[in-house]
Design a protein around this motif. Structure first.
Motif, PDB file in Angstrom:
ATOM      1  N   GLU A 178     -11.824  12.231   2.100  1.00  0.00           N
ATOM      2  CA  GLU A 178     -11.828  11.389   0.420  1.00  0.00           C
ATOM      3  C   GLU A 178     -10.767  11.137  -0.059  1.00  0.00           C
ATOM      4  O   GLU A 178      -9.449  12.604   0.442  1.00  0.00           O
ATOM      5  CB  GLU A 178     -13.325  12.703  -0.244  1.00  0.00           C
ATOM      6  CG  GLU A 178     -12.094  13.903  -0.446  1.00  0.00           C
ATOM      7  CD  GLU A 178     -11.615  14.661  -0.127  1.00  0.00           C
ATOM      8  OE1 GLU A 178     -10.592  16.102  -0.077  1.00  0.00           O
ATOM      9  OE2 GLU A 178     -11.641  14.929   1.342  1.00  0.00           O
ATOM     10  N   SER A 187     -12.292  10.279  -4.497  1.00  0.00           N
ATOM     11  CA  SER A 187     -13.162  11.650  -4.587  1.00  0.00           C
ATOM     12  C   SER A 187     -11.720  12.108  -5.964  1.00  0.00           C
ATOM     13  O   SER A 187     -11.073  11.592  -6.330  1.00  0.00           O
ATOM     14  CB  SER A 187     -13.221  12.415  -4.236  1.00  0.00           C
ATOM     15  OG  SER A 187     -13.466  13.266  -4.502  1.00  0.00           O
ATOM     16  N   ARG A 228     -19.024  14.137   4.073  1.00  0.00           N
ATOM     17  CA  ARG A 228     -19.512  14.202   4.781  1.00  0.00           C
ATOM     18  C   ARG A 228     -20.489  12.519   5.081  1.00  0.00           C
ATOM     19  O   ARG A 228     -19.964  12.101   6.219  1.00  0.00           O
ATOM     20  CB  ARG A 228     -20.896  14.619   4.574  1.00  0.00           C
ATOM     21  CG  ARG A 228     -20.971  16.131   4.314  1.00  0.00           C
ATOM     22  CD  ARG A 228     -22.544  16.984   3.604  1.00  0.00           C
ATOM     23  NE  ARG A 228     -23.623  16.424   2.915  1.00  0.00           N
ATOM     24  CZ  ARG A 228     -23.127  17.468   2.009  1.00  0.00           C
ATOM     25  NH1 ARG A 228     -22.501  18.203   2.496  1.00  0.00           N
ATOM     26  NH2 ARG A 228     -23.458  17.029   1.107  1.00  0.00           N
ATOM     27  N   ALA A 229     -20.143  11.837   3.946  1.00  0.00           N
ATOM     28  CA  ALA A 229     -20.091  10.306   3.846  1.00  0.00           C
ATOM     29  C   ALA A 229     -19.072   9.868   4.174  1.00  0.00           C
ATOM     30  O   ALA A 229     -19.532   8.936   5.384  1.00  0.00           O
ATOM     31  CB  ALA A 229     -19.960   9.879   2.751  1.00  0.00           C
ATOM     32  N   ASN A 284     -25.984   9.656  -1.833  1.00  0.00           N
ATOM     33  CA  ASN A 284     -26.541  10.768  -1.354  1.00  0.00           C
ATOM     34  C   ASN A 284     -25.163  10.992   0.099  1.00  0.00           C
ATOM     35  O   ASN A 284     -24.621   9.656  -0.190  1.00  0.00           O
ATOM     36  CB  ASN A 284     -27.608  11.884  -0.448  1.00  0.00           C
ATOM     37  CG  ASN A 284     -28.479  10.428   0.553  1.00  0.00           C
ATOM     38  OD1 ASN A 284     -27.808   9.873   1.082  1.00  0.00           O
ATOM     39  ND2 ASN A 284     -29.334  11.249   0.029  1.00  0.00           N
ATOM     40  N   SER A 285     -24.534  11.246   0.547  1.00  0.00           N
ATOM     41  CA  SER A 285     -23.474  11.242   1.976  1.00  0.00           C
ATOM     42  C   SER A 285     -24.305   9.614   2.261  1.00  0.00           C
ATOM     43  O   SER A 285     -23.523   9.289   2.489  1.00  0.00           O
ATOM     44  CB  SER A 285     -23.115  12.413   2.423  1.00  0.00           C
ATOM     45  OG  SER A 285     -24.557  12.815   3.297  1.00  0.00           O
ATOM     46  N   GLU A 286     -25.532   9.796   3.136  1.00  0.00           N
ATOM     47  CA  GLU A 286     -25.930   8.406   4.576  1.00  0.00           C
ATOM     48  C   GLU A 286     -25.997   7.657   3.294  1.00  0.00           C
ATOM     49  O   GLU A 286     -25.509   6.682   3.851  1.00  0.00           O
ATOM     50  CB  GLU A 286     -27.332   8.579   4.629  1.00  0.00           C
ATOM     51  CG  GLU A 286     -27.405  10.540   5.404  1.00  0.00           C
ATOM     52  CD  GLU A 286     -27.581  11.918   4.490  1.00  0.00           C
ATOM     53  OE1 GLU A 286     -27.209  11.816   3.601  1.00  0.00           O
ATOM     54  OE2 GLU A 286     -27.106  12.610   5.920  1.00  0.00           O
ATOM     55  N   ASP A 341     -18.121  17.701  -1.044  1.00  0.00           N
ATOM     56  CA  ASP A 341     -18.374  17.639   0.295  1.00  0.00           C
ATOM     57  C   ASP A 341     -19.464  16.831   0.311  1.00  0.00           C
ATOM     58  O   ASP A 341     -19.368  16.513   1.171  1.00  0.00           O
ATOM     59  CB  ASP A 341     -19.164  18.647  -0.240  1.00  0.00           C
ATOM     60  CG  ASP A 341     -18.832  20.368  -0.235  1.00  0.00           C
ATOM     61  OD1 ASP A 341     -17.148  20.161   1.050  1.00  0.00           O
ATOM     62  OD2 ASP A 341     -18.904  21.252  -0.158  1.00  0.00           O
ATOM     63  N   ASN A 342     -19.984  15.784  -0.767  1.00  0.00           N
ATOM     64  CA  ASN A 342     -20.617  14.686  -0.733  1.00  0.00           C
ATOM     65  C   ASN A 342     -20.205  13.437   0.328  1.00  0.00           C
ATOM     66  O   ASN A 342     -20.090  13.142   0.537  1.00  0.00           O
ATOM     67  CB  ASN A 342     -21.512  14.326  -1.672  1.00  0.00           C
ATOM     68  CG  ASN A 342     -22.845  13.272  -1.733  1.00  0.00           C
ATOM     69  OD1 ASN A 342     -23.443  13.731  -0.927  1.00  0.00           O
ATOM     70  ND2 ASN A 342     -22.732  12.054  -2.497  1.00  0.00           N
ATOM     71  N   VAL A 343     -18.486  13.313  -0.765  1.00  0.00           N
ATOM     72  CA  VAL A 343     -17.812  12.215   0.004  1.00  0.00           C
ATOM     73  C   VAL A 343     -17.022  12.711   1.465  1.00  0.00           C
ATOM     74  O   VAL A 343     -17.061  11.571   2.042  1.00  0.00           O
ATOM     75  CB  VAL A 343     -17.024  12.215  -0.618  1.00  0.00           C
ATOM     76  CG1 VAL A 343     -16.083  11.061  -0.535  1.00  0.00           C
ATOM     77  CG2 VAL A 343     -17.020  11.602  -2.096  1.00  0.00           C
TER      78      VAL A 343
END
Length: 332
Positions: free
Chosen positions: A243, A209, A226-227, A180-182, A222-224
């Protein structure tokens, strides 16, 4: 830069004790002899002494200077059992359960590190990654502030125009299927640290990405995104951006069009893949199609150096990973 030569020279300058947990594998026995001869590490092999010596005789190697310990008959059993019981009693294990676990060479070797009787461990020639990591999580655990263990591959490219003189670090290529992003943010930070401490790279981290700066919309993108934000917030001095697509990360001309103003795009030397599929596929494509040397996987995020071999490893692979593990122990 001869990366493996540098690792071996660093390892030889300050010998660390590295445990081999799979003494029943002839590659491990041969590697123990070679690592000792090359002065890469002080080596301890775990297993039945008679079987290990028989393997050495059959394969024509000399184990002079190599320590052999039989976990089931070791004088450390009571000490290790007591310590493991204290670590795990909140999970409801009994003393008998603790002793049974400790007699497993993977647990025994990890406890050697925990009690400062060894500096690191190399395993995985005959065990799955999960088997290697389980005692590590239960005994030495992760570094303070880190919850995600991941892996890094050091890629030595023939084309020196990429990375830092042809050296790049890829992650995660072996551990986390769908971070996940964290987790991705943590992987970015720990991989940057690996690049800096192990191969002396000034890390410039691209989080990859199939989209560059909003060119596509998807939950995976979106996950990347946020990361990237988390990585930048948590590590303000780290050069990290995304990304971005791989070409934007690596090629300056593409970066100018797709990510103008980015301080990382076009010159990245650390690539963070969005998931395990892409990371594993990516490093193997670069290895096979571009003829790059792939060094690793190197586990990162653990509180002590424990590294996982491929079950298809060669004797040389074991020795190389031993040198890397020893250098990690020096840095620790």
């Amino acid at each position: 830069m001869d990366v493996l030569k540098n690792f071996k020279e660093k390892a030889a300058a300050d010998l660390k004790r590295i445990v081999y947990a799979e003494g029943y594998d002839e590659r491990i026995v041969q590697a123990a002899a070679q690592a000792t001869t090359e002065k890469v590490a002080a080596v301890t092999i775990l297993g039945k002494e008679a079987e290990i010596k028989a393997t050495a005789k059959e394969t024509g190697v000399d184990l002079t200077g190599v320590e052999i310990i039989e976990p089931e008959n070791s004088a450390y059993i009571t000490e290790f059992t007591d310590k493991f019981y204290e670590l795990r009693k909140h999970k409801g294990i009994s003393k008998a359960d603790a002793e049974k676990a400790i007699k497993d060479p993977l647990y025994f070797g990890t406890m050697m590190i925990y009690t400062d009787k060894a500096d690191g461990m190399v395993a995985g020639a005959a065990n799955a990654t999960g088997n290697v990591l389980r005692p590590a999580f239960q005994i030495v655990k992760t570094k303070p502030g880190i919850s995600t263990v991941s892996s890094a591959m050091i890629m030595v490219l023939k084309d020196k125009s990429f990375g830092q003189d042809g050296i790049m670090v890829f992650s995660d290529c072996a551990v986390n299927p769908a971070p996940n992003s964290e987790q991705l943010a943590e992987i970015a930070a720990t991989t940057a640290d690996t690049a800096s401490t192990l191969v002396n790279i000034d890390p410039q981290v691209a989080m990859l990405s199939f989209s560059t700066k909003g060119s596509a919309r998807h939950d995976n993108v979106d996950n990347v995104v946020r990361a990237v934000k988390l990585a930048q917030e948590n590590n303000p001095d780290l050069k990290v951006d995304g990304e971005m697509q791989a070409d934007a990360a690596l090629v300056a001309a593409v970066a100018q069009k797709k990510a103008p103003g980015s301080k990382v795009a076009g010159q990245a030397n650390v690539l963070i893949f969005p998931d395990l599929q892409s990371g594993n596929i990516g490093y193997k494509l670069v290895q096979r199609l571009a003829g790059a040397e792939a060094v690793g996987p190197i586990l990162q995020g653990l509180a002590a150096p424990i590294n996982d071999l491929s079950r298809g490893c060669s004797v040389e692979d074991v020795v190389n990973l031993t040198a890397i593990t020893a250098v990690q122990a020096q840095n620790k």
